[in-house]
Design an enzyme around this catalytic site. Structure first.
Site, PDB file in Angstrom:
ATOM      1  N   ARG A 104      -1.916  -2.866  11.679  1.00 30.40           N
ATOM      2  CA  ARG A 104      -1.208  -3.087  10.460  1.00 30.40           C
ATOM      3  C   ARG A 104      -0.132  -3.906  10.953  1.00 30.40           C
ATOM      4  O   ARG A 104       0.868  -3.443  11.684  1.00 30.40           O
ATOM      5  CB  ARG A 104      -0.654  -1.842   9.859  1.00 30.40           C
ATOM      6  CG  ARG A 104       0.322  -2.096   8.700  1.00 30.40           C
ATOM      7  CD  ARG A 104       0.587  -0.699   8.096  1.00 30.40           C
ATOM      8  NE  ARG A 104      -0.376  -0.692   7.025  1.00 30.40           N
ATOM      9  CZ  ARG A 104      -0.464   0.135   6.023  1.00 30.40           C
ATOM     10  NH1 ARG A 104       0.713   0.768   5.726  1.00 30.40           N
ATOM     11  NH2 ARG A 104      -1.366   0.143   5.104  1.00 30.40           N
ATOM     12  N   HIS A 131      -5.155  -6.859   2.454  1.00 32.51           N
ATOM     13  CA  HIS A 131      -5.537  -5.434   2.455  1.00 32.51           C
ATOM     14  C   HIS A 131      -6.751  -4.828   2.349  1.00 32.51           C
ATOM     15  O   HIS A 131      -7.091  -4.150   1.297  1.00 32.51           O
ATOM     16  CB  HIS A 131      -4.415  -4.479   1.438  1.00 32.51           C
ATOM     17  CG  HIS A 131      -4.343  -3.085   2.070  1.00 32.51           C
ATOM     18  ND1 HIS A 131      -4.751  -2.516   3.094  1.00 32.51           N
ATOM     19  CD2 HIS A 131      -3.412  -2.241   1.357  1.00 32.51           C
ATOM     20  CE1 HIS A 131      -4.337  -1.388   3.212  1.00 32.51           C
ATOM     21  NE2 HIS A 131      -3.687  -1.083   2.187  1.00 32.51           N
ATOM     22  N   GLN A 134      -8.106  -1.176   1.745  1.00 33.11           N
ATOM     23  CA  GLN A 134      -7.896  -0.544   0.609  1.00 33.11           C
ATOM     24  C   GLN A 134      -8.519  -0.985  -0.519  1.00 33.11           C
ATOM     25  O   GLN A 134      -9.233  -0.151  -1.358  1.00 33.11           O
ATOM     26  CB  GLN A 134      -6.113  -0.968   0.259  1.00 33.11           C
ATOM     27  CG  GLN A 134      -5.921  -0.551  -1.254  1.00 33.11           C
ATOM     28  CD  GLN A 134      -5.426   1.019  -1.196  1.00 33.11           C
ATOM     29  OE1 GLN A 134      -4.877   1.455  -0.350  1.00 33.11           O
ATOM     30  NE2 GLN A 134      -6.081   1.736  -2.048  1.00 33.11           N
ATOM     31  N   ASP A 226       0.654  -3.024  -8.086  1.00 35.21           N
ATOM     32  CA  ASP A 226       1.284  -2.496  -6.984  1.00 35.21           C
ATOM     33  C   ASP A 226       2.725  -2.691  -6.939  1.00 35.21           C
ATOM     34  O   ASP A 226       3.265  -3.309  -7.922  1.00 35.21           O
ATOM     35  CB  ASP A 226       0.622  -3.474  -5.851  1.00 35.21           C
ATOM     36  CG  ASP A 226       0.760  -3.195  -4.258  1.00 35.21           C
ATOM     37  OD1 ASP A 226       1.205  -2.197  -3.972  1.00 35.21           O
ATOM     38  OD2 ASP A 226       0.770  -4.248  -3.643  1.00 35.21           O
ATOM     39  N   CYS A 266      -2.632   1.313  -5.311  1.00 31.52           N
ATOM     40  CA  CYS A 266      -2.883   1.561  -3.866  1.00 31.52           C
ATOM     41  C   CYS A 266      -2.068   2.615  -3.073  1.00 31.52           C
ATOM     42  O   CYS A 266      -2.201   3.394  -2.236  1.00 31.52           O
ATOM     43  CB  CYS A 266      -2.840   0.346  -2.971  1.00 31.52           C
ATOM     44  SG  CYS A 266      -1.182  -0.318  -2.950  1.00 31.52           S
ATOM     45  N   ARG A 294     -10.050   5.989   0.757  1.00 34.39           N
ATOM     46  CA  ARG A 294      -9.940   5.387   1.681  1.00 34.39           C
ATOM     47  C   ARG A 294     -10.404   5.842   2.876  1.00 34.39           C
ATOM     48  O   ARG A 294     -11.116   5.179   3.932  1.00 34.39           O
ATOM     49  CB  ARG A 294      -8.236   5.439   2.161  1.00 34.39           C
ATOM     50  CG  ARG A 294      -7.390   4.690   1.056  1.00 34.39           C
ATOM     51  CD  ARG A 294      -7.664   3.187   1.379  1.00 34.39           C
ATOM     52  NE  ARG A 294      -7.263   2.712   2.584  1.00 34.39           N
ATOM     53  CZ  ARG A 294      -6.179   2.286   3.097  1.00 34.39           C
ATOM     54  NH1 ARG A 294      -5.008   2.748   2.261  1.00 34.39           N
ATOM     55  NH2 ARG A 294      -5.925   1.895   4.130  1.00 34.39           N
TER      56      ARG A 294
HETATM   57  N1  NVA Z   1       1.820  -4.638  -1.096  1.00 36.25           N
HETATM   58  C1  NVA Z   1       2.267  -3.289  -0.471  1.00 36.25           C
HETATM   59  C2  NVA Z   1       0.816  -2.541  -0.163  1.00 36.25           C
HETATM   60  C3  NVA Z   1       1.205  -1.117   0.385  1.00 36.25           C
HETATM   61  C4  NVA Z   1       0.059  -0.370   0.762  1.00 36.25           C
HETATM   62  C5  NVA Z   1       2.735  -3.750   0.752  1.00 36.25           C
HETATM   63  O1  NVA Z   1       2.564  -4.565   1.575  1.00 36.25           O
HETATM   64  O2  NVA Z   1       3.810  -2.945   1.163  1.00 36.25           O
HETATM   65  N1   CP Z   2      -2.136   2.087   0.588  1.00 34.58           N
HETATM   66  C1   CP Z   2      -1.628   2.317   1.709  1.00 34.58           C
HETATM   67  O1   CP Z   2      -1.992   1.592   2.498  1.00 34.58           O
HETATM   68  O2   CP Z   2      -0.852   3.367   2.071  1.00 34.58           O
HETATM   69  P1   CP Z   2       0.000   3.406   3.563  1.00 34.58           P
HETATM   70  O3   CP Z   2       0.968   2.204   3.337  1.00 34.58           O
HETATM   71  O4   CP Z   2       0.599   4.750   3.273  1.00 34.58           O
HETATM   72  O5   CP Z   2      -1.062   3.428   4.645  1.00 34.58           O
END
Ligand code: NVA
Ligand code: CP
Length: 307
Positions: A104, A131, A134, A226, A266, A294
């Site tokens: 990540r 993502h 997800q 989101d 998500c 997930r």
């Molecule tokens: N769009 C959000 C998703 C978090 C799971 C981010 O990138 O922070």
């Molecule tokens: N939705 C998601 O990816 O959650 P986290 O940021 O907690 O991993």
């Protein structure tokens, strides 16, 4: 699957995505009856995190353990990567120790480079652009609740971010229409959109970007939103809160969706910002099924790449 890595949903064929969903359903059914087959016995997944996570970290780690393997959590800042060791060298070294790498991070190009230099599979656990793990879980959730994906109408209200990108790529491949309402200047990336529109055409679905949330949500089977400011955009939070206010998913807006619509997010969510309490904690919300999925969807990815 043809690809060594799982970087974006756009990389996979409709058949491959369907097959991952079928495997996820089987693994979920097995797990519900207490059956855990050690398909990945002895295999180790390294998990590099350069951003925070609850769901991704825990579901990948639990998934590996349920499959008979194990996972190692690596904080990007504690690795030499955080002190300037190249991605290429990190990829080559990790490939000598582990059987797969989940990462990540911020720039999507970093994941691509890691995949290029790693001899083991690389899984995208979220970048600024995508993502995909997800959205595979989201597709599984929609399929479970609606019994099909093809011919449904989904809408996404909010920022044209990583979730929006993976959703349009995923929807295109499963024949689900998706209408996105984004504020001016916050639309999805043009190149990702164009490729998804081409894919959608060949699978008989439609992707459209509109300005008004009411237009996007009209007769939708699935309503998705989101956060307004993603990880790494914390300094834009205040400005975005004002700008995105008309894009809140609330009871008034959801009256325009189909009466049996389902709501997905998500998570983590900001109640009172992108979604109201009545919606996310209301009868149409399936966000915790989505979070659970997930685990099952990612076990299917791990099996497809590492078995
Ligand atoms: N769009 C959000 C998703 C978090 C799971 C981010 O990138 O922070
Ligand atoms: N939705 C998601 O990816 O959650 P986290 O940021 O907690 O991993």
């Amino acid at each position: 699957m043809k690809k060594k890595d799982f970087l974006t949903l756009g990389d996979f064929s409709s058949e491959e995505i369907t097959s991952l969903l079928e495997t996820a359903i089987k693994l979920k059914t097995d797990a519900k009856s207490g059956e855990y087959s050690p398909y990945l016995a002895g295999k180790i997944l390294a998990m590099i995190f350069e951003k925070a996570s609850t769901r991704t970290r825990i579901s990948f780690e639990v998934g590996m353990k349920q499959l008979g393997g194990d996972a190692i959590f690596l904080n990007g800042n504690d690795l030499q990567l955080g002190r300037g060791e190249t991605i290429a060298d990190t990829a080559r070294v990790l490939s000598r120790y582990v059987d797969g790498i989940m990462i990540r991070t911020f720039a999507h190009s970093k994941v691509e480079e890691l995949a290029q230099f790693a001899s083991v599979p690389v899984i995208n656990g979220l970048t600024d652009l995508h993502h995909p793990a997800q959205v595979l879980a989201d597709l599984l959730t929609i399929l479970e609740h609606k019994g099909r994906l093809q011919g449904l109408k989904a809408c996404y209200i909010g920022d044209g971010n990583n979730m929006a990108h993976s959703l349009i790529e995923g929807a295109a491949k499963v024949g689900m229409d998706i209408s996105l309402a984004c504020p001016e200047g916050y639309e999805p990336d043009q190149a990702i959109l164009q490729n998804a529109v081409i894919a959608a055409k060949s699978y008989g679905s439609k992707i459209e970007i509109v300005r008004k949330p009411k237009e996007a949500i009209a007769d939708a089977d699935v309503v998705i939103t989101d956060v307004w400011a993603s990880m790494g955009q914390e300094n834009e939070q205040q400005e975005r809160q004002k700008l995105f206010k008309p894009y809140q998913v609330n009871s008034e807006l959801c009256q325009l969706a189909k009466p049996d619509y389902i709501f997905l997010h998500c998570l983590p969510a900001h109640r009172g910002e992108e979604v109201t309490v009545e919606i996310i904690d209301g009868p149409h919300s399936v966000v915790f099924d989505e979070a659970e999925n997930r685990l099952h969807a990612q076990k299917a990815i791990l099996l497809a790449l590492m078995k």
